[in-house]
Design an enzyme around this catalytic site. Structure first.
Site, PDB file in Angstrom:
ATOM      1  N   HIS A 159      79.455  21.198  19.545  1.00 58.87           N
ATOM      2  CA  HIS A 159      79.955  21.707  20.831  1.00 58.87           C
ATOM      3  C   HIS A 159      81.400  21.226  21.064  1.00 58.87           C
ATOM      4  O   HIS A 159      81.705  20.051  20.858  1.00 58.87           O
ATOM      5  CB  HIS A 159      79.056  21.204  21.961  1.00 58.87           C
ATOM      6  N   HIS A 173      69.024   9.975  19.929  1.00 56.62           N
ATOM      7  CA  HIS A 173      70.318   9.815  19.262  1.00 56.62           C
ATOM      8  C   HIS A 173      70.961   8.550  19.841  1.00 56.62           C
ATOM      9  O   HIS A 173      71.330   8.523  21.010  1.00 56.62           O
ATOM     10  CB  HIS A 173      71.129  11.075  19.579  1.00 56.62           C
ATOM     11  N   ILE A 207      77.091  20.193  28.271  1.00 52.86           N
ATOM     12  CA  ILE A 207      76.231  20.487  27.112  1.00 52.86           C
ATOM     13  C   ILE A 207      74.768  20.368  27.548  1.00 52.86           C
ATOM     14  O   ILE A 207      74.197  19.274  27.580  1.00 52.86           O
ATOM     15  CB  ILE A 207      76.528  19.510  25.946  1.00 52.86           C
ATOM     16  N   TYR A 260      74.764  20.152  19.939  1.00 45.56           N
ATOM     17  CA  TYR A 260      75.602  19.132  20.589  1.00 45.56           C
ATOM     18  C   TYR A 260      76.736  18.696  19.664  1.00 45.56           C
ATOM     19  O   TYR A 260      77.900  18.616  20.080  1.00 45.56           O
ATOM     20  CB  TYR A 260      74.713  17.940  20.948  1.00 45.56           C
TER      21      TYR A 260
END
Lengths: 107, 107
Positions: A77, A7, A36, A74
């Site tokens: 979150h 990412h 996380i 993620y």
């Protein structure tokens, strides 16, 4: 085997965001793996390219997840959402691409 | 210690570049490590991001060099220059950022 997911986040801060505020946001980004566990690896740096094709982007953040489900967890979150809200308010532009990395043979 | 340098290339092909021509260009990119030993690692993939912040970019290529000098040697290498000329003719947009990766602690 579930493929890794990388990412990439590219950022250009607004001109009126002072260096200490930029640093605070960068540290905020760096704190996310502490909240996380889906983030399996994280590296970052500032642009040092030599071709003038960076389109104004100055900061690079690359997060690795062990699956697209990890990336999805993620994104939703609360710690990421709180951080993303602050970051988006401070940037002139942001670009995000994700990919499953396939290796290319090198010597 | 000389830091690694990572070189990210994002591409969006022109709409009239047929899939087999895109594939040929991707294979041409993949052949560069066979000609340019400065490329120490290379991975790639297509965009699978979920946030719609990819600004049209569809392909990601990440090359690793062991120094900025390695990157510089790559940029001027005839095999790179010949490939880059072909690639640039086929893309609607391209974005390049380079960075020295600093690790962020993960759990």
């Amino acid at each position: 085997m579930v493929p890794l997911l990388k990412h990439i986040v590219l950022v250009k801060f607004k001109d009126d965001i002072a260096p200490d505020m930029q640093e605070s946001l960068i540290q905020g980004f760096h704190s996310l793996p502490g909240h996380i566990p889906h983030i399996k690896a994280f590296e970052w740096g500032t642009d040092i390219s030599a071709e003038n094709m960076q389109q104004g982007f100055t900061h690079v953040f690359v997060l690795t997840f062990d699956s697209s489900e990890g990336r999805d967890a993620y994104l939703v979150h609360p710690s990421h959402q709180e951080f993303a809200h602050k970051l988006l308010a401070a940037v002139e532009k942001v670009l995000v691409v994700d990919y499953n990395p396939s290796p290319v043979q090198c010597q």
